[in-house]
Design a protein around this motif. Sequence first.
Motif, short mmCIF file in Angstrom:
data_model
loop_
_atom_site.label_atom_id
_atom_site.label_comp_id
_atom_site.label_asym_id
_atom_site.label_seq_id
_atom_site.Cartn_x
_atom_site.Cartn_y
_atom_site.Cartn_z
N ASN A 1 0.84 -1.19 0.00
CA ASN A 1 0.00 0.00 0.00
C ASN A 1 0.88 1.25 0.00
O ASN A 1 1.96 1.26 0.58
N GLN A 2 0.41 2.30 -0.62
CA GLN A 2 1.11 3.57 -0.56
C GLN A 2 0.86 4.24 0.78
O GLN A 2 -0.22 4.13 1.35
N TYR A 3 1.87 4.93 1.28
CA TYR A 3 1.69 5.67 2.52
C TYR A 3 0.63 6.75 2.31
O TYR A 3 0.67 7.47 1.32
N PRO A 4 -0.32 6.87 3.23
CA PRO A 4 -1.35 7.92 3.09
C PRO A 4 -0.75 9.30 3.36
O PRO A 4 -0.43 9.64 4.49
N GLN A 5 -0.57 10.09 2.32
CA GLN A 5 0.11 11.37 2.46
C GLN A 5 -0.80 12.48 2.97
O GLN A 5 -0.33 13.48 3.50
N GLY A 6 -2.09 12.33 2.82
CA GLY A 6 -3.00 13.39 3.25
C GLY A 6 -3.17 14.43 2.17
O GLY A 6 -2.49 14.44 1.15
N THR A 7 -4.09 15.34 2.42
CA THR A 7 -4.44 16.38 1.46
C THR A 7 -4.02 17.74 2.00
O THR A 7 -4.42 18.12 3.10
N PRO A 8 -3.23 18.50 1.25
CA PRO A 8 -2.85 19.84 1.71
C PRO A 8 -4.08 20.70 1.97
O PRO A 8 -5.10 20.58 1.29
N ALA A 9 -3.96 21.56 2.97
CA ALA A 9 -5.07 22.42 3.37
C ALA A 9 -4.88 23.83 2.81
O ALA A 9 -3.76 24.34 2.72
N ALA A 10 -5.98 24.46 2.46
CA ALA A 10 -5.94 25.84 2.00
C ALA A 10 -5.58 26.75 3.16
O ALA A 10 -5.78 26.40 4.33
N THR A 11 -5.08 27.93 2.86
CA THR A 11 -4.68 28.88 3.89
C THR A 11 -5.42 30.21 3.74
O THR A 11 -4.95 31.25 4.21
N LYS A 12 -6.56 30.18 3.10
CA LYS A 12 -7.35 31.41 2.92
C LYS A 12 -8.22 31.64 4.15
O LYS A 12 -8.89 30.74 4.63
N TYR A 13 -8.15 32.86 4.67
CA TYR A 13 -8.94 33.23 5.85
C TYR A 13 -10.00 34.26 5.44
O TYR A 13 -9.70 35.15 4.67
N PRO A 14 -11.23 34.16 5.97
CA PRO A 14 -11.73 33.11 6.87
C PRO A 14 -12.04 31.82 6.12
O PRO A 14 -12.17 31.83 4.90
N ALA A 15 -12.17 30.74 6.89
CA ALA A 15 -12.42 29.43 6.31
C ALA A 15 -13.91 29.10 6.36
O ALA A 15 -14.64 29.63 7.20
N PRO A 16 -14.37 28.21 5.48
CA PRO A 16 -15.76 27.73 5.59
C PRO A 16 -15.99 27.07 6.94
O PRO A 16 -15.10 26.44 7.50
N SER A 17 -17.16 27.23 7.46
CA SER A 17 -17.48 26.69 8.78
C SER A 17 -17.38 25.17 8.80
O SER A 17 -17.84 24.50 7.89
N LYS A 18 -16.72 24.64 9.83
CA LYS A 18 -16.68 23.18 10.04
C LYS A 18 -16.61 22.96 11.54
O LYS A 18 -15.54 22.70 12.11
N PRO A 19 -17.75 23.10 12.21
CA PRO A 19 -17.76 22.99 13.68
C PRO A 19 -17.31 21.63 14.17
O PRO A 19 -17.52 20.61 13.51
N LYS A 20 -16.70 21.64 15.34
CA LYS A 20 -16.19 20.41 15.94
C LYS A 20 -16.97 20.10 17.21
O LYS A 20 -17.16 20.98 18.06
N VAL A 21 -17.42 18.87 17.34
CA VAL A 21 -18.08 18.43 18.57
C VAL A 21 -16.99 18.08 19.58
O VAL A 21 -16.23 17.15 19.39
N LYS A 22 -16.92 18.86 20.66
CA LYS A 22 -15.80 18.72 21.60
C LYS A 22 -16.11 17.86 22.81
O LYS A 22 -15.22 17.53 23.58
N THR A 23 -17.35 17.53 23.02
CA THR A 23 -17.72 16.75 24.21
C THR A 23 -18.52 15.52 23.81
O THR A 23 -19.15 15.49 22.75
N GLY A 24 -18.48 14.53 24.68
CA GLY A 24 -19.28 13.33 24.48
C GLY A 24 -18.67 12.31 23.56
O GLY A 24 -19.27 11.26 23.31
N GLY A 25 -17.47 12.56 23.05
CA GLY A 25 -16.83 11.62 22.14
C GLY A 25 -15.77 10.79 22.84
O GLY A 25 -15.70 10.73 24.07
N ALA A 26 -14.93 10.17 22.04
CA ALA A 26 -13.90 9.29 22.59
C ALA A 26 -12.73 10.05 23.19
O ALA A 26 -12.01 9.51 24.02
N TYR A 27 -12.55 11.30 22.77
CA TYR A 27 -11.37 12.05 23.19
C TYR A 27 -11.74 13.27 24.02
O TYR A 27 -12.80 13.87 23.85
#
Length: 240
Positions: A60-86
């Motif tokens: 298998n090829q190593y998963p390199q990931g996808t580069p992230a854009a650096t334009k501010y502000p960014a589209p909203s992508k809220p994170k659920v911070k409670t009630g999960g595994a971490y």
Amino acid sequence: YKKLRGDEPATTDIGTRYELTLTKKSGSWELASIKSQNTGPVAVNEPLAAKANVVKDDGNQYPQGTPAATKYPAPSKPKVKTGGAYDYAAMAKYAEKYWSSYNPAYRKFNGAGGDCTNFVSQALKAGGWKNAPGTTSDYRNWWYDGAQQTDSWVGANEWSWFTLSNERATNLANVYQADVGDIVQVDFNKDGSKDHSMIVTYRSGAGMPYVTYHSTNTYRKSLASLVASYPDAVYYAYRT
């Protein structure tokens, strides 16, 4: 930095080095040239095992990931911070406790390429990441003990390979979507090899992530200042 919402940290920091050339003219000094001496934070930790390609090819090829854009502000992508595994608050608390006074329970890798990914792994462990047992050289494993650790614990590239292949995190489309407990990595010279790992320990009400990291030891640096310092670098952001 101008306070937009009033809840930003009181201070942040940015450091840079320049070589100035001065010329004496008519009894006074004039600036003749200015040249940046920065090559990026001293933050690379690439284990020798990875460089020697001793990890057996699993087809298998190593998963390199996808580069992230650096334009501010960014589209909203809220994170659920409670009630999960971490526990993301625990990750941030750990990082902000040990950003300059290192945890004696862990070895330091400052003289062996950089401590940045070791520090990130510690914070993730404090927030609930579980060990993935196995050999030290296989990027699909992740653990630390008193005598040794996996390459993925300390190596920036191996950490990303482990994280994506084990679905511990997903790529974010924009670095400014990163929230508390998320990880940002940088490839400074755009050679395809990730050089630096940082953890987000604060996000302002205006949506600005602040990163904390080792090598060099830094507390809550605004992501905007980092991107401004290295605008040509390639950035990766991971939602943990």
